[in-house]
Design an enzyme around this catalytic site. Structure first.
Site, PDB file in Angstrom:
ATOM      1  N   ASP A  26       0.858  -1.190   0.000  1.00 28.42           N
ATOM      2  CA  ASP A  26       0.000   0.000   0.000  1.00 28.42           C
ATOM      3  C   ASP A  26       0.890   1.234   0.000  1.00 28.42           C
ATOM      4  O   ASP A  26       1.794   1.357   0.841  1.00 28.42           O
ATOM      5  CB  ASP A  26      -0.917   0.021   1.226  1.00 28.42           C
ATOM      6  N   ASP A  28       1.300   5.255   0.422  1.00 30.58           N
ATOM      7  CA  ASP A  28       0.649   6.389   1.102  1.00 30.58           C
ATOM      8  C   ASP A  28       1.499   7.643   0.909  1.00 30.58           C
ATOM      9  O   ASP A  28       2.347   7.972   1.730  1.00 30.58           O
ATOM     10  CB  ASP A  28       0.478   6.070   2.595  1.00 30.58           C
ATOM     11  N   GLU A  30       1.341  11.498   0.833  1.00 33.50           N
ATOM     12  CA  GLU A  30       0.471  12.604   1.233  1.00 33.50           C
ATOM     13  C   GLU A  30       1.146  13.963   0.988  1.00 33.50           C
ATOM     14  O   GLU A  30       1.787  14.501   1.864  1.00 33.50           O
ATOM     15  CB  GLU A  30       0.074  12.452   2.701  1.00 33.50           C
ATOM     16  N   MET A  96      -8.864   8.530   2.134  1.00 41.02           N
ATOM     17  CA  MET A  96      -8.624   9.052   3.484  1.00 41.02           C
ATOM     18  C   MET A  96      -9.706  10.081   3.828  1.00 41.02           C
ATOM     19  O   MET A  96      -9.480  11.289   3.875  1.00 41.02           O
ATOM     20  CB  MET A  96      -7.222   9.656   3.568  1.00 41.02           C
ATOM     21  N   TYR A  98     -11.177  11.470   6.266  1.00 47.72           N
ATOM     22  CA  TYR A  98     -11.142  12.008   7.630  1.00 47.72           C
ATOM     23  C   TYR A  98     -10.218  13.217   7.612  1.00 47.72           C
ATOM     24  O   TYR A  98      -9.682  13.586   6.551  1.00 47.72           O
ATOM     25  CB  TYR A  98     -10.670  10.962   8.647  1.00 47.72           C
ATOM     26  N   ASP A  99     -10.064  13.888   8.751  1.00 47.13           N
ATOM     27  CA  ASP A  99      -9.283  15.133   8.820  1.00 47.13           C
ATOM     28  C   ASP A  99      -9.894  16.232   7.957  1.00 47.13           C
ATOM     29  O   ASP A  99      -9.176  17.111   7.462  1.00 47.13           O
ATOM     30  CB  ASP A  99      -7.823  14.903   8.407  1.00 47.13           C
ATOM     31  N   TRP A 244      -8.057   4.042  10.227  1.00 46.59           N
ATOM     32  CA  TRP A 244      -6.921   4.674  10.868  1.00 46.59           C
ATOM     33  C   TRP A 244      -7.335   5.043  12.277  1.00 46.59           C
ATOM     34  O   TRP A 244      -8.240   5.845  12.446  1.00 46.59           O
ATOM     35  CB  TRP A 244      -6.446   5.927  10.112  1.00 46.59           C
TER      36      TRP A 244
END
Length: 283
Positions: A26, A28, A30, A96, A98-99, A244
């Site tokens: 995976d 990631d 960002e 993702m 969220y946030d 997460w």
């Protein structure tokens, strides 16, 4: 950006698979194109090149090995991705979701609202992000994993705490010192006596407001909202979820014991996803 380094990275993805016998890789990043992290326009094509090279390195071992990647849920983050290439290269798109809001926002709002709250950017919610991926970028629904948060976000308020009230820009690092103001679910549960719990029927998520002189707002997910997100996955034919992070709801039998007595969020999510699937199959 460096083809030699891309090849080296892909080679070591291959080596990790061989050494540990895991199911895949995976990625990631960002985030591609994100200027505050020194990103730029060239990231769009270079990310595609990197993922294709990793895909090729895994296929040498076994074509059933998975390659997935995590992606930001905001529209500007999605615009920096060659989605047609992602669909052709990846097994799953890990969103993702969220946030969306936090102490960095001018007013209190939800970390991971399922639907649009009464205030704030109307695209900052799980449903809008999923619809954008499917409708604007032609990503098949059965490739998308919805991101769910087993943690919360805090914000200190300038006055009485509430939803959609001004923040000071600071997190509550006192009440939630162990988590630097972004508490795991088990730490939220252990501090519930300090707060009053509320439910936002528009966003379909809970939130907390501090009691007495505690001017703190907490956005988080509980069993009810996690169950609704699981149901959303089923109703919209998504692939599943990413979490997460997975230890966020490890409830200890007693504080500090290290003995896990329950995982309420994971259990609720499992029930919401799997029971619905079984029922629809007539089992």
């Amino acid at each position: 950006a460096d083809p030699v380094k891309r090849t080296n990275f892909a080679h070591w993805c291959n080596e990790v698979i061989r050494m540990y016998d895991v199911d895949g890789i995976d990625i990631d990043w960002e985030n591609p194109g994100y200027e505050p992290h020194n990103g730029g326009p060239a990231d769009m094509v270079n990310y595609t090149l990197l993922l294709k090279e990793v895909r090729d390195s895994l296929d040498v071992i076994d074509q059933d090995l998975m390659l997935t990647a995590a992606f930001g849920a905001a529209s500007d983050r999605m615009d920096d991705i060659e989605w047609n290439e992602m669909v052709a290269t990846l097994d799953f798109i890990n969103l993702m979701s969220y946030d969306f809001f936090g102490a960095f926002s001018p007013s209190t709002n939800h970390n991971s609202p399922l639907y649009t709250p009464a205030e704030g950017d109307p695209t900052f919610n799980c449903n809008s992000a999923i619809e954008r991926l499917i409708n604007d970028h032609n990503v098949p629904s059965d490739m998308i994993n919805l991101g769910v948060a087993f943690y919360g976000r805090t914000a200190k308020t300038t006055g009485t705490p509430g939803l959609h009230v001004p923040t000071t820009g600071a997190t509550d690092d006192g009440t939630f010192s162990a988590d630097e103001g972004s508490p795991q679910y088990y730490n939220i549960v252990s501090n519930m006596s300090l707060f009053t719990e509320h439910w936002d029927s528009l966003a379909e998520v809970p939130y907390l407001t501090g009691n007495g002189s505690l001017n703190t707002f907490v956005s988080y997910d509980n069993e009810k909202s996690i169950g609704l997100k699981g149901q959303y996955v089923v109703d919209n034919d998504l692939a599943g979820v990413i979490i997460w992070e997975i230890t966020g709801d490890y409830m200890e039998s007693s504080p500090g014991s290290g003995v896990i007595s329950g995982t309420p969020l994971a259990d609720t999510l499992n029930l919401s996803l799997c029971t619905t699937k079984l029922t629809s199959a007539g089992i």
